[in-house]
Design an enzyme around this catalytic site. Structure first.
Site, PDB file in Angstrom:
ATOM      1  N   HIS A 268     -23.929   4.537 -30.729  1.00 20.09           N
ATOM      2  CA  HIS A 268     -22.804   4.626 -29.790  1.00 20.09           C
ATOM      3  C   HIS A 268     -22.055   3.300 -29.783  1.00 20.09           C
ATOM      4  O   HIS A 268     -21.571   2.870 -30.816  1.00 20.09           O
ATOM      5  CB  HIS A 268     -23.357   5.030 -28.416  1.00 20.09           C
ATOM      6  CG  HIS A 268     -22.344   5.418 -27.374  1.00 20.09           C
ATOM      7  ND1 HIS A 268     -21.021   5.618 -27.623  1.00 20.09           N
ATOM      8  CD2 HIS A 268     -22.507   5.671 -26.055  1.00 20.09           C
ATOM      9  CE1 HIS A 268     -20.404   5.973 -26.500  1.00 20.09           C
ATOM     10  NE2 HIS A 268     -21.273   6.001 -25.533  1.00 20.09           N
ATOM     11  N   HIS A 307     -18.369  10.968 -36.462  1.00 19.65           N
ATOM     12  CA  HIS A 307     -18.139  11.138 -35.019  1.00 19.65           C
ATOM     13  C   HIS A 307     -18.479  12.566 -34.620  1.00 19.65           C
ATOM     14  O   HIS A 307     -18.253  13.496 -35.376  1.00 19.65           O
ATOM     15  CB  HIS A 307     -16.666  10.850 -34.684  1.00 19.65           C
ATOM     16  CG  HIS A 307     -16.435  10.543 -33.246  1.00 19.65           C
ATOM     17  ND1 HIS A 307     -16.313  11.517 -32.299  1.00 19.65           N
ATOM     18  CD2 HIS A 307     -16.353   9.358 -32.603  1.00 19.65           C
ATOM     19  CE1 HIS A 307     -16.126  10.958 -31.123  1.00 19.65           C
ATOM     20  NE2 HIS A 307     -16.161   9.645 -31.262  1.00 19.65           N
ATOM     21  N   ASP A 363     -15.340   2.026 -34.178  1.00 20.74           N
ATOM     22  CA  ASP A 363     -16.177   0.827 -34.349  1.00 20.74           C
ATOM     23  C   ASP A 363     -16.068   0.202 -35.733  1.00 20.74           C
ATOM     24  O   ASP A 363     -16.574  -0.906 -35.951  1.00 20.74           O
ATOM     25  CB  ASP A 363     -17.645   1.192 -34.079  1.00 20.74           C
ATOM     26  CG  ASP A 363     -17.857   1.531 -32.613  1.00 20.74           C
ATOM     27  OD1 ASP A 363     -18.345   2.627 -32.312  1.00 20.74           O
ATOM     28  OD2 ASP A 363     -17.491   0.690 -31.762  1.00 20.74           O
TER      29      ASP A 363
HETATM   30  C1  SDX Z   1     -18.795   5.849 -30.622  1.00 15.07           C
HETATM   31  O1  SDX Z   1     -18.801  10.283 -28.509  1.00 15.07           O
HETATM   32  C2  SDX Z   1     -17.905   9.399 -28.476  1.00 15.07           C
HETATM   33  O2  SDX Z   1     -16.772   9.650 -28.140  1.00 15.07           O
HETATM   34  C3  SDX Z   1     -18.348   7.995 -28.873  1.00 15.07           C
HETATM   35  C4  SDX Z   1     -17.244   6.972 -29.003  1.00 15.07           C
HETATM   36  C5  SDX Z   1     -16.640   6.622 -27.674  1.00 15.07           C
HETATM   37  O3  SDX Z   1     -15.493   6.162 -27.664  1.00 15.07           O
HETATM   38  O4  SDX Z   1     -17.339   6.737 -26.647  1.00 15.07           O
HETATM   39  O5  SDX Z   1     -16.232   7.464 -29.872  1.00 15.07           O
HETATM   40  C6  SDX Z   1     -17.770   5.654 -29.575  1.00 15.07           C
HETATM   41  O6  SDX Z   1     -19.952   5.892 -30.311  1.00 15.07           O
HETATM   42  C7  SDX Z   1     -18.346   6.062 -32.045  1.00 15.07           C
HETATM   43  C8  SDX Z   1     -19.532   6.374 -33.016  1.00 15.07           C
HETATM   44  C9  SDX Z   1     -20.199   5.041 -33.369  1.00 15.07           C
HETATM   45  N1  SDX Z   1     -21.443   5.307 -34.112  1.00 15.07           N
HETATM   46  C10 SDX Z   1     -21.559   5.027 -35.429  1.00 15.07           C
HETATM   47  O7  SDX Z   1     -20.623   4.643 -36.142  1.00 15.07           O
HETATM   48  C11 SDX Z   1     -22.967   5.222 -35.993  1.00 15.07           C
HETATM   49  C12 SDX Z   1     -22.884   5.975 -37.323  1.00 15.07           C
HETATM   50  N2  SDX Z   1     -22.421   7.341 -37.018  1.00 15.07           N
HETATM   51  C13 SDX Z   1     -23.453   8.356 -36.927  1.00 15.07           C
HETATM   52  O8  SDX Z   1     -24.682   7.948 -36.414  1.00 15.07           O
HETATM   53  C14 SDX Z   1     -22.922   9.705 -36.447  1.00 15.07           C
HETATM   54  O9  SDX Z   1     -21.784   9.974 -37.154  1.00 15.07           O
HETATM   55  C15 SDX Z   1     -22.645   9.916 -34.966  1.00 15.07           C
HETATM   56  C16 SDX Z   1     -23.799   9.568 -34.135  1.00 15.07           C
HETATM   57  C17 SDX Z   1     -21.455   9.120 -34.545  1.00 15.07           C
HETATM   58  C18 SDX Z   1     -22.328  11.405 -34.786  1.00 15.07           C
HETATM   59  O10 SDX Z   1     -23.458  12.077 -35.118  1.00 15.07           O
HETATM   60  P1  SDX Z   1     -23.548  13.692 -35.029  1.00 15.07           P
HETATM   61  O11 SDX Z   1     -22.325  14.266 -34.456  1.00 15.07           O
HETATM   62  O12 SDX Z   1     -24.821  14.033 -34.368  1.00 15.07           O
HETATM   63  O13 SDX Z   1     -23.538  14.112 -36.525  1.00 15.07           O
HETATM   64  P2  SDX Z   1     -24.832  14.304 -37.372  1.00 15.07           P
HETATM   65  O14 SDX Z   1     -25.757  13.145 -37.178  1.00 15.07           O
HETATM   66  O15 SDX Z   1     -25.349  15.683 -37.109  1.00 15.07           O
HETATM   67  O16 SDX Z   1     -24.264  14.189 -38.881  1.00 15.07           O
HETATM   68  C19 SDX Z   1     -23.761  15.313 -39.563  1.00 15.07           C
HETATM   69  C20 SDX Z   1     -24.053  14.981 -41.020  1.00 15.07           C
HETATM   70  C21 SDX Z   1     -25.511  14.655 -41.301  1.00 15.07           C
HETATM   71  O17 SDX Z   1     -25.741  14.927 -42.667  1.00 15.07           O
HETATM   72  P3  SDX Z   1     -26.607  16.268 -43.070  1.00 15.07           P
HETATM   73  O18 SDX Z   1     -27.861  16.232 -42.211  1.00 15.07           O
HETATM   74  O19 SDX Z   1     -25.683  17.418 -42.693  1.00 15.07           O
HETATM   75  O20 SDX Z   1     -26.875  16.132 -44.528  1.00 15.07           O
HETATM   76  O21 SDX Z   1     -23.337  13.781 -41.404  1.00 15.07           O
HETATM   77  C22 SDX Z   1     -24.276  12.756 -41.743  1.00 15.07           C
HETATM   78  C23 SDX Z   1     -25.612  13.167 -41.144  1.00 15.07           C
HETATM   79  O22 SDX Z   1     -26.677  12.602 -41.896  1.00 15.07           O
HETATM   80  N3  SDX Z   1     -23.785  11.536 -41.142  1.00 15.07           N
HETATM   81  C24 SDX Z   1     -23.756  10.350 -41.731  1.00 15.07           C
HETATM   82  C25 SDX Z   1     -23.159   9.485 -40.813  1.00 15.07           C
HETATM   83  N4  SDX Z   1     -22.861  10.150 -39.701  1.00 15.07           N
HETATM   84  C26 SDX Z   1     -23.265  11.419 -39.892  1.00 15.07           C
HETATM   85  N5  SDX Z   1     -24.174   9.958 -42.967  1.00 15.07           N
HETATM   86  C27 SDX Z   1     -23.983   8.663 -43.254  1.00 15.07           C
HETATM   87  N6  SDX Z   1     -23.410   7.749 -42.430  1.00 15.07           N
HETATM   88  C28 SDX Z   1     -22.989   8.141 -41.197  1.00 15.07           C
HETATM   89  N7  SDX Z   1     -22.424   7.261 -40.413  1.00 15.07           N
END
Ligand code: SDX
Length: 431
Positions: A268, A307, A363
């Site tokens: 997050h 996201h 971010d």
């Molecule tokens: C913020 O919610 C908000 O609005 C948050 C925010 C706010 O203003 O409050 O916007 C701020 O928190 C932005 C996000 C910051 N976090 C990161 O950058 C961390 C990296 N991102 C991930 O951890 C992820 O994308 C999330 C947590 C942001 C979202 O995760 P989801 O929606 O649960 O998606 P998921 O984990 O189910 O991923 C779907 C697929 C998966 O692959 P498969 O299992 O289908 O093969 O996408 C992949 C994930 O492995 N994936 C990534 C990835 N994010 C998702 N693979 C590599 N790198 C990534 N960053």
């Protein structure tokens, strides 16, 4: 039969049920009438991490994840970032309308005159080890504020609530700066009421021996834009925490400390810190392919990408990239920007990321700007928490005043042991 409804046939009993559709949703409570017997509890919805569950109605922030749209109270983020100060946007988020000149002047005055913190809070800060993470200090100190304002418990007294809102929006910046100064062993730089909200924050962060700190106007403006972009984002993890904790009717300081704790997580608001560490670890453009390979092997996350809602480019990331150019004019360009730009270019062309709709989020670039402005990487989640305080409070107040809301208490699907008798110690086995 209303056309705006679902007709559900329970194949276990052959019975049909009509479930009304409202605002594109069904009330999960309506599923409880679907039973196999009169003493049956009835159906529930099951949605771990609330990926498809609306927990509230809200008038504050609108996001269209597929189109990459973000609006506060109906105003596009691009217009607000280009034309407002952070405090003006905080007023909008909290009150629902852009302030008149008189309203903004009064609002600015009230926030400015609540920036000082009780001198005894310095004893709380001094209790932390010199290298304590500033986000840990921030969370604890915001919580400690609740002990200085016991009247904050009167959450349904509007005048009292508004006084706490002034205090929180103002004091989180002071606490953040004091946490930084404690960490680097510099004396606290007190608020300067002649400066803007962001100018004063830069003053409390970076003032040294000069009699009066003069913020660089480009950096002051850049921080205003960054704070506007981080102010609210509908029902994200930390806002959900703010609403959940606040639903027990605890004071707003304690609830906000919990929200900040949720924001601290690397998935997050802690992601901006994780992005910088990732870019520093990659180091140079030629090492990017090996990291992309590790991502595809599933043993590395590209921090700052992806996201839950945006399945398009995060509109905030687009604006932040523009701010970066203005900041680097003043601070000089950071070599990590080249790594970030190349990483983005490669990822946006790569099927792995395209298929998963993984785009840069808020971010991805913010940390590079913060680093160029002189903030240490540990301060990045704190820089997220300062402006998100206005969003958290607005969402908290909306929850309190929503007649449909009450204490948050989800159900569960129990799959544990059925009833069994106590086992005396001598009869227990290690398995
Ligand atoms: C913020 O919610 C908000 O609005 C948050 C925010 C706010 O203003 O409050 O916007 C701020 O928190 C932005 C996000 C910051 N976090 C990161 O950058 C961390 C990296 N991102 C991930 O951890 C992820 O994308 C999330 C947590 C942001 C979202 O995760 P989801 O929606 O649960 O998606 P998921 O984990 O189910 O991923 C779907 C697929 C998966 O692959 P498969 O299992 O289908 O093969 O996408 C992949 C994930 O492995 N994936 C990534 C990835 N994010 C998702 N693979 C590599 N790198 C990534 N960053």
């Amino acid at each position: 039969m209303s056309s705006n409804s679902l007709t559900i046939t329970d194949n276990r009993t052959g019975k049909q049920y009509e479930i009304p559709i409202e605002n594109g949703t069904i009330r999960t409570m309506d599923l409880r009438k679907i039973k196999v017997a009169d003493d049956d509890f009835g159906l529930m919805g099951y949605d771990p991490a609330f990926t498809n569950t609306a927990s509230t109605k809200s008038n504050i922030t609108f996001i269209d994840g597929d189109k990459g749209i973000l609006r506060y109270r109906g105003y596009p983020i691009e217009q607000l970032a280009g034309k407002c100060t952070y405090l003006e946007v905080a007023y909008l988020i909290l009150h629902g309308e852009l302030p008149t000149e008189a309203q903004l002047k009064n609002w600015n005055w009230n926030i400015t005159h609540h920036t000082f913190i009780n001198e005894n809070i310095k004893k709380v800060l001094d209790g932390f080890h010199y290298d304590a993470h500033p986000m840990g200090i921030f969370i604890s100190t915001v919580s400690a504020l609740s002990t200085f304002y016991p009247d904050a418990k009167n959450i349904f007294d509007a005048e009292n609530r508004h006084k706490q809102i002034y205090r929180l929006i103002a004091k989180v910046a002071t606490i953040a700066a004091f946490a930084y100064r404690h960490r680097i062993g510099l004396p606290y730089a007190y608020p300067d009421n002649d400066l803007s909200f962001t100018g004063n924050f830069l003053n409390m962060m970076f003032k040294t021996s000069e009699l009066k700190y003069q913020p660089n106007p480009v950096l002051e403006r850049a921080l205003d834009v960054l704070f506007i972009l981080h102010a609210d984002h509908e029902q994200n993890c930390s806002t959900n925490s703010m609403r959940g904790i606040g639903s027990s009717h605890v004071d707003p300081y304690s609830a906000l400390a919990g929200a900040a704790a949720a924001l601290y997580g690397p998935l997050h608001g802690g992601a901006n810190e994780a992005v910088l560490r990732m870019l520093s670890e990659i180091g140079t453009v030629d090492r990017i392919p090996e990291y992309i390979k590790r991502v595809k092997e599933g043993n590395f996350k590209l921090m700052g990408f992806g996201h839950r809602v945006y399945k398009n480019y995060d509109p905030r990331a687009r604006i932040i990239k523009q701010v970066a150019d203005e900041v680097f004019e003043v601070t000089g360009k950071d070599k990590l920007l080249d790594v970030a730009l190349e990483l983005e270019r490669i990822a946006l062309d790569d099927e792995y990321f395209v298929k998963r709709k993984l785009y840069p989020n808020v971010d991805f670039y913010s940390g590079i700007i913060y680093k160029a402005m002189g903030f240490p990487v540990e301060m990045f989640p704190v820089l997220f928490a300062i402006p998100r305080t206005s969003g958290w409070i607005a969402q908290w107040e909306e929850m309190l005043l929503d007649p449909e809301q009450k204490i948050a208490r989800p159900r569960q699907v129990y799959l544990g042991s059925d009833e069994r008798d106590f086992v005396p110690m001598e009869n227990r086995n290690p398995s």
